[in-house]
Design a protein around this motif. Structure first.
Motif, PDB file in Angstrom:
ATOM      1  N   CYS A   1      -6.666  10.713   0.719  1.00 32.06           N
ATOM      2  CA  CYS A   1      -6.105  11.848   1.471  1.00 32.06           C
ATOM      3  C   CYS A   1      -5.625  11.358   2.831  1.00 32.06           C
ATOM      4  N   PHE A   2      -6.478  10.561   3.498  1.00 25.77           N
ATOM      5  CA  PHE A   2      -6.058   9.998   4.788  1.00 25.77           C
ATOM      6  C   PHE A   2      -4.829   9.114   4.606  1.00 25.77           C
ATOM      7  N   SER A   3      -4.883   8.189   3.634  1.00 27.62           N
ATOM      8  CA  SER A   3      -3.805   7.202   3.483  1.00 27.62           C
ATOM      9  C   SER A   3      -2.472   7.874   3.171  1.00 27.62           C
TER      10      SER A   3
ATOM     11  N   LYS B   1       1.858  19.058  -2.225  1.00 26.34           N
ATOM     12  CA  LYS B   1       0.934  18.460  -3.198  1.00 26.34           C
ATOM     13  C   LYS B   1      -0.209  17.737  -2.491  1.00 26.34           C
ATOM     14  N   LEU B   2       0.140  17.064  -1.389  1.00 27.29           N
ATOM     15  CA  LEU B   2      -0.879  16.321  -0.648  1.00 27.29           C
ATOM     16  C   LEU B   2      -1.893  17.285  -0.030  1.00 27.29           C
ATOM     17  N   ALA B   3      -1.403  18.423   0.484  1.00 23.23           N
ATOM     18  CA  ALA B   3      -2.301  19.427   1.080  1.00 23.23           C
ATOM     19  C   ALA B   3      -3.295  19.910   0.024  1.00 23.23           C
ATOM     20  N   THR B   4      -2.787  20.166  -1.182  1.00 28.42           N
ATOM     21  CA  THR B   4      -3.664  20.616  -2.268  1.00 28.42           C
ATOM     22  C   THR B   4      -4.683  19.532  -2.606  1.00 28.42           C
ATOM     23  N   TYR B   5      -4.205  18.285  -2.662  1.00 28.69           N
ATOM     24  CA  TYR B   5      -5.109  17.175  -2.996  1.00 28.69           C
ATOM     25  C   TYR B   5      -6.222  17.061  -1.950  1.00 28.69           C
ATOM     26  N   CYS B   6      -5.852  17.129  -0.664  1.00 29.41           N
ATOM     27  CA  CYS B   6      -6.843  16.951   0.407  1.00 29.41           C
ATOM     28  C   CYS B   6      -7.899  18.061   0.385  1.00 29.41           C
ATOM     29  N   SER B   7      -7.499  19.260  -0.044  1.00 26.81           N
ATOM     30  CA  SER B   7      -8.459  20.373  -0.030  1.00 26.81           C
ATOM     31  C   SER B   7      -9.318  20.408  -1.309  1.00 26.81           C
ATOM     32  N   THR B   8      -9.053  19.506  -2.248  1.00 22.48           N
ATOM     33  CA  THR B   8      -9.859  19.458  -3.480  1.00 22.48           C
ATOM     34  C   THR B   8     -11.270  18.958  -3.149  1.00 22.48           C
ATOM     35  N   PRO B   9     -12.310  19.666  -3.642  1.00 22.72           N
ATOM     36  CA  PRO B   9     -13.680  19.233  -3.324  1.00 22.72           C
ATOM     37  C   PRO B   9     -13.964  17.804  -3.786  1.00 22.72           C
ATOM     38  N   TRP B  10     -14.729  17.103  -2.974  1.00 14.71           N
ATOM     39  CA  TRP B  10     -15.046  15.687  -3.226  1.00 14.71           C
ATOM     40  C   TRP B  10     -15.687  15.490  -4.607  1.00 14.71           C
ATOM     41  N   GLY B  11     -16.569  16.415  -4.987  1.00 14.77           N
ATOM     42  CA  GLY B  11     -17.237  16.305  -6.292  1.00 14.77           C
ATOM     43  C   GLY B  11     -16.233  16.271  -7.434  1.00 14.77           C
ATOM     44  N   LYS B  12     -15.206  17.104  -7.320  1.00 13.68           N
ATOM     45  CA  LYS B  12     -14.188  17.177  -8.368  1.00 13.68           C
ATOM     46  C   LYS B  12     -13.350  15.875  -8.404  1.00 13.68           C
ATOM     47  N   ILE B  13     -13.038  15.375  -7.217  1.00 16.09           N
ATOM     48  CA  ILE B  13     -12.253  14.128  -7.124  1.00 16.09           C
ATOM     49  C   ILE B  13     -13.011  12.989  -7.808  1.00 16.09           C
ATOM     50  N   VAL B  14     -14.316  12.883  -7.517  1.00 16.70           N
ATOM     51  CA  VAL B  14     -15.136  11.807  -8.095  1.00 16.70           C
ATOM     52  C   VAL B  14     -15.167  11.952  -9.615  1.00 16.70           C
ATOM     53  N   LYS B  15     -15.320  13.211 -10.074  1.00 11.45           N
ATOM     54  CA  LYS B  15     -15.386  13.467 -11.523  1.00 11.45           C
ATOM     55  C   LYS B  15     -14.059  13.091 -12.216  1.00 11.45           C
ATOM     56  N   ASN B  16     -12.941  13.381 -11.531  1.00 14.64           N
ATOM     57  CA  ASN B  16     -11.623  13.103 -12.125  1.00 14.64           C
ATOM     58  C   ASN B  16     -11.268  11.622 -12.156  1.00 14.64           C
TER      59      ASN B  16
ATOM     60  N   ALA C   1       0.820  -1.224   0.000  1.00 17.29           N
ATOM     61  CA  ALA C   1       0.000   0.000   0.000  1.00 17.29           C
ATOM     62  C   ALA C   1       0.856   1.278   0.000  1.00 17.29           C
ATOM     63  N   PHE C   2       2.124   1.203   0.455  1.00 17.58           N
ATOM     64  CA  PHE C   2       3.004   2.381   0.327  1.00 17.58           C
ATOM     65  C   PHE C   2       3.031   2.792  -1.143  1.00 17.58           C
ATOM     66  N   PHE C   3       3.188   1.776  -2.024  1.00 16.22           N
ATOM     67  CA  PHE C   3       3.249   2.080  -3.457  1.00 16.22           C
ATOM     68  C   PHE C   3       1.871   2.448  -4.002  1.00 16.22           C
ATOM     69  N   PHE C   4       0.855   1.627  -3.712  1.00 16.30           N
ATOM     70  CA  PHE C   4      -0.473   1.865  -4.303  1.00 16.30           C
ATOM     71  C   PHE C   4      -0.933   3.297  -4.043  1.00 16.30           C
ATOM     72  N   VAL C   5      -0.795   3.734  -2.803  1.00 18.08           N
ATOM     73  CA  VAL C   5      -1.300   5.059  -2.424  1.00 18.08           C
ATOM     74  C   VAL C   5      -0.444   6.162  -3.047  1.00 18.08           C
ATOM     75  N   MET C   6       0.872   6.071  -2.872  1.00 19.06           N
ATOM     76  CA  MET C   6       1.743   7.143  -3.369  1.00 19.06           C
ATOM     77  C   MET C   6       1.731   7.196  -4.895  1.00 19.06           C
ATOM     78  N   ASN C   7       1.556   6.052  -5.535  1.00 24.69           N
ATOM     79  CA  ASN C   7       1.477   6.022  -6.991  1.00 24.69           C
ATOM     80  C   ASN C   7       0.165   6.655  -7.464  1.00 24.69           C
ATOM     81  N   PHE C   8      -0.920   6.333  -6.784  1.00 21.56           N
ATOM     82  CA  PHE C   8      -2.205   6.950  -7.135  1.00 21.56           C
ATOM     83  C   PHE C   8      -2.107   8.468  -7.020  1.00 21.56           C
ATOM     84  N   LEU C   9      -1.456   8.939  -5.951  1.00 24.31           N
ATOM     85  CA  LEU C   9      -1.352  10.384  -5.693  1.00 24.31           C
ATOM     86  C   LEU C   9      -0.234  11.038  -6.519  1.00 24.31           C
ATOM     87  N   ASN C  10       0.488  10.225  -7.307  1.00 22.99           N
ATOM     88  CA  ASN C  10       1.588  10.761  -8.119  1.00 22.99           C
ATOM     89  C   ASN C  10       2.684  11.382  -7.257  1.00 22.99           C
TER      90      ASN C  10
END
Ligand SMILES: Nc1ccn([C@@H]2O[C@H](COP(=O)(O)OP(=O)(O)O)[C@@H](O)[C@H]2O)c(=O)n1
Ligand SMILES: [Ca+2]
Length: 499
Positions: free
Chosen positions: A401-403, A373-388, A352-361
């Motif tokens: 974001c938690f992981s 980068k992680l701070a920016t990702y966590c503050s991204t609205p949920w609707g946008k994350i689902v759409k992306n 999961a170290f790889f799965f998570v960090m790879n997903f988050l680039n």
């Protein structure tokens, strides 16, 4: 008629010594060519196979390994041929339906029968190793964990392979076999080069294993072995309940317990900085507290309204509370009073170290950039994350974001990596096409494929042998040519002398 006179000339080619020499050289060449042809003939390669089932807390994967039959004791020879992901959850989730655990393996085992040639089936060993999910089930309900193991055992015995057992690995074994895998695949074990530390993050536990620069102050954390003639003195620790799924439960439970308002509302409101703004999902209290990793608590409601705030620094603050760093009875600790020497050398961080960090680039940035980068990702609205990410399951998507924050906090505050040695952590999934994980090391150990002493090496390496044979053949050809020129000249001189 003159020419007939020549016939009587004593031709040096007819001297017995020369005939003998020529025959000898020709014989030598024939033998050498024959040996080269036999040695280098592309023999139909004979492969052997082994199967390991990784019964993890979240899911089971079946790994099929193959290796050339004659080279099984050489490092780097075993390769992953195939993997199959068992449908559904991990075997520990079948506590109320143990038969289901065995049945769940069916599809992947049928696939294994198709992939491994039939004439190898009966000699192919099958091992099942269960990790932290089953360790937790054993703590919660030992009888249920035994029933699950019996069920998978019955299931695995119905296949034509050589069943070798199904058991729960200890945390130390899980850590040590992961270390053996990454170092075997990187071919570090029979060379004087440094070794690679191993960081494994699962759903229910996490392991850290490396060769430290200092003494290991606690016996529980020390593992010794001798491989290929070298002695290894490893530090290892497995934190049960600190896999990312259990850590999320612990973190959520701490937030619930500490927010007094939560006790009074129905459903209980959990305002969570580790989830995206706009995220709002109802969960059961049971889904958080159904683990021996958390003490039971009585709430006014059975439901939680889980509301995301998307605040990375607050999220990290909340995750820090999961690690107890206040006490240490040794010269150094990671957390929860566990001894840990300073991290040293290069590390492979997998699962999961790889799965998570790879997903988050986030696999190749500095620590500071990773945080930004992680701070920016966590503050991204949920609707946008689902759409992306339309293809990703929302449950998994909501937890990145938690992981990611958990991984950063575990590595920096838990294991004491710093911005200087952050670059020494390599987030990897595979090494030379085989997955990093404990399964390969486990099989190598149980099949005695890593000898304690270095195996006898051939007189010459293969490339050296071929070069030698070619050069030696050329040398003899040159000698032959020289001999021919010499004798031709001396026979001409002899002729001239007669005339
Ligand atoms: N493609 C994948 C596969 C697994 N995972 C996660 O990786 C972890 C694997 O843990 P595991 O099932 O091996 O559990 P342990 O028994 O090792 O603790 C789980 O948290 C999975 O959700 C992931 O994030 N992405
Ligand atoms: Ca695992």
């Amino acid at each position: 008629m003159d020419e007939q006179g020549e016939v009587k000339v004593k031709n040096p080619w007819h001297r017995p010594a020369f005939i003998f020499l020529a025959a000898f050289i020709i014989l030598g060449i024939v033998i050498m060519v024959a040996i080269s042809v036999v040695q280098n003939k592309p023999l139909p390669q004979k492969y052997k196979y082994g199967i390991v089932l990784d019964a993890g807390s979240s899911h089971t994967s079946v790994f099929i390994y193959e290796w050339p039959a004659e080279k099984e004791n050489n490092t780097g020879m075993v390769q992953q041929k195939h993997t199959c992901n068992v449908k559904g959850k991990g075997i520990s989730s079948y506590d109320a339906d143990p038969d289901g655990a065995g049945k769940s393996l069916q599809d992947c085992m049928v696939e294994a029968k198709q992939i491994i040639p039939a004439h190898r089936h009966t000699e192919t060993p099958v091992y099942l190793g269960a990790t932290a999910g089953m360790r937790l089930l054993k703590m919660k309900d030992e009888a249920a964990s035994e029933k699950v193991l019996t069920s998978v055992e019955h299931s695995l015995k119905t296949y034509p392979f050589s069943y070798q057992g199904a058991r729960i690995l200890s945390g130390q074994e899980e850590g040590a076999f992961g270390w053996i895998t990454v170092n075997y695949l990187s071919e570090n074990l029979n060379k004087p080069t440094g070794t690679l530390g191993a960081l494994d993050l699962g759903g229910a536990s996490t392991q850290i294993t490396f060769i430290p620069q200092q003494d290991i102050e606690s016996n529980d954390n020390s593992i010794d072995f001798r491989l290929y003639g070298n002695d290894y003195h490893l530090y290892t620790h497995s934190f049960l309940c600190y896999g990312k799924d259990q850590a999320l439960k612990i973190s959520m439970s701490k937030k619930l317990v500490s927010s007094h308002a939560a006790y009074k509302t129905d459903p209980i409101e959990l305002r969570d900085p580790c989830f995206h703004p706009g995220y709002n999902t109802t969960k059961t209290v049971q889904s958080v507290f159904n683990t021996p990793c958390i003490k039971a608590v009585n709430f006014s409601s059975g439901y939680i309204s889980h509301v995301g705030l998307g605040n990375w620094s607050q999220c990290q603050q909340s995750i820090r509370k999961v690690f107890n760093t206040s006490r240490c009875a040794y010269s150094k600790c990671s957390f929860n009073e566990v001894f840990q020497p300073s991290v040293d050398g290069q590390f492979g961080a997998f699962s999961a170290f790889f799965f998570v960090m790879n997903f988050l680039n986030l696999t190749s940035d500095s620590l500071a950039t990773t945080k930004q980068k992680l701070a920016t990702y966590c503050s991204t609205p949920w609707g946008k994350i689902v759409k992306n990410h339309p293809g990703t399951k929302e449950k998994y998507l909501s937890e990145y974001c938690f992981s990611g924050t958990y991984i950063l906090t575990l590595l920096e505050d838990g294991y004491n990596f710093t911005s200087e040695n952050w670059k020494d952590i390599h987030f990897i999934k595979k090494i030379r096409d085989s997955d990093a994980g404990w399964t390969l090391g486990y099989m190598l150990n149980l099949t005695n494929m890593i000898p304690a002493e270095a195996p006898d090496t051939p007189l010459m390496p293969y490339g050296g042998y071929v070069t030698f044979m070619i050069l030696f053949t050329l040398f003899i050809l040159v000698l032959l040519l020289l001999a021919y020129l010499y004798f031709r000249q001396s026979s001409r001189k002899a002729q001239k002398g007669i005339i």
